[in-house]
Design an enzyme around this catalytic site. Structure first.
Site, PDB file in Angstrom:
ATOM      1  N   ASP A 160       0.784  -1.324   0.068  1.00 24.05           N
ATOM      2  CA  ASP A 160       0.043   0.056  -0.064  1.00 24.05           C
ATOM      3  C   ASP A 160       0.930   1.218  -0.125  1.00 24.05           C
ATOM      4  O   ASP A 160       2.072   1.133   0.469  1.00 24.05           O
ATOM      5  CB  ASP A 160      -0.740   0.063   1.428  1.00 24.05           C
TER       6      ASP A 160
ATOM      7  N   LYS B  45      -3.373   3.136  -3.099  1.00 23.88           N
ATOM      8  CA  LYS B  45      -4.722   3.623  -3.054  1.00 23.88           C
ATOM      9  C   LYS B  45      -4.611   5.231  -2.887  1.00 23.88           C
ATOM     10  O   LYS B  45      -4.397   5.659  -1.791  1.00 23.88           O
ATOM     11  CB  LYS B  45      -5.670   3.185  -1.973  1.00 23.88           C
TER      12      LYS B  45
ATOM     13  N   MET C 172      -8.229   9.641   8.557  1.00 24.50           N
ATOM     14  CA  MET C 172      -8.795  10.006   7.382  1.00 24.50           C
ATOM     15  C   MET C 172     -10.015  11.246   7.436  1.00 24.50           C
ATOM     16  O   MET C 172     -10.837  11.236   6.805  1.00 24.50           O
ATOM     17  CB  MET C 172      -9.602   8.570   6.682  1.00 24.50           C
TER      18      MET C 172
END
Ligand code: SAH
Length: 275
Positions: A56, A78, A193
């Site tokens: 990732d 991502k 996030m």
């Protein structure tokens, strides 16, 4: 665990061990928040024994220097709100490589089970009959505040902490977070996030009665060379973060522990905060 020798990286033409179909397996490795020194010994050992690494964006990329010369690296980075490799594609990739006999390391940032979809991957692999193990990692939800000098708990200041995703803003029908309960909790709140939704989150917490003067901080790129820390109050944090041009990845911590000055053991006793 037993540490094996480091694979020989001197000769990239060294013979690649022939994978035997049916002997493959997957190890989910939590790589920590970004500093290559913050991966676990077990995680590093798994990387050194990998045939395939599926990585990732937030996993510490420097650690890839440790993988055997023959190992294949697949980056399923991502990019937030951009192009994505779907979870189904990643699951299928892990299953495919393991079925071909490879030791596949699924390399993730932080801890695999904290907003890392590690659980989904374990379910998919188990359903496919692929053996899977998970190596925990140092999660950014604790390490990012810590690297900025903020303990998520501290005697006399906070008896707990809650980690929530800010990916979905308060009021969004997809949100399952009880923000009013968090505003009342009296403990530290850690938001991952949540850069894009920070203003809506702070507005909601204030509307739910949280003290506007409560200390708050946002830590971006924790553990990396570009680490940045913005310290403010709950009411002023969104403007401060915007003014500083902070982007993802960042962790926000709200609560007395983010205030900068921590009472030491004797101060706690003098103020009668601890017995
Ligand atoms: N499994 C990871 C979290 C994945 S979700 C963990 O346990 O840390 C991705 C979010 O993690 C980012 O949006 C950000 O909020 C946080 N994050 C991960 N690495 C970070 C870092 N180095 N600095 C600041 N925040 C980070």
């Amino acid at each position: 665990m037993v540490l094996g020798p480091r694979p020989d990286r001197a000769d990239p033409a060294a013979p690649r061990p022939a994978p035997e179909p049916g002997t493959g397996r997957v190890t989910l490795v939590g790589g920590g928040p970004g500093d290559p020194g913050l991966i676990t010994v077990a995680g590093l050992q798994a990387l050194r024994q990998a045939d395939v690494v599926v990585t990732d964006r937030l996993a510490p990329q420097e650690c890839l220097a440790e993988i055997p010369a023959h190992a294949e690296v697949i980056d399923v980075a991502k990019i937030p709100r951009g192009e994505q490799t779907s979870q189904e594609t990643i699951n299928a990739l892990l299953i495919d490589r393991a079925r071909r006999g490879a030791h596949v390391v699924r390399f993730k940032g932080g801890d695999p089970y904290v907003f890392g979809r590690g659980g989904e991957e374990v379910v998919a692999l188990t359903e496919a009959g692929v053996p899977v193990t998970v190596i925990p990692g140092v999660t950014s939800s604790i390490a990012a505040p810590e690297l900025a000098g903020i303990p998520v708990t501290h005697r006399g200041l906070s008896q707990g902490f809650t980690v929530v995703s800010g990916h979905v803003a308060p009021g969004d029908p997809r949100s399952g977070v009880d923000w009013a309960a968090l505003a009342r909790s009296g403990t530290t709140l850690v938001i991952l996030m949540g850069v894009h939704t920070l203003r809506r989150i702070c507005t909601r917490l204030l509307a739910d009665g949280m003290d506007p003067a409560l200390p708050a901080a946002t830590i971006a790129d924790a553990g990396l060379a570009g680490q940045r820390v913005v310290r403010s109050t709950l009411a002023a944090l969104p403007d401060a973060v915007e003014a500083a041009g902070i982007g993802s990845p960042a962790v926000t911590v709200i609560g007395a522990v983010a205030g900068g000055e921590l009472p030491g053991t004797s101060a706690l006793a003098e103020r009668g905060l601890v017995r």
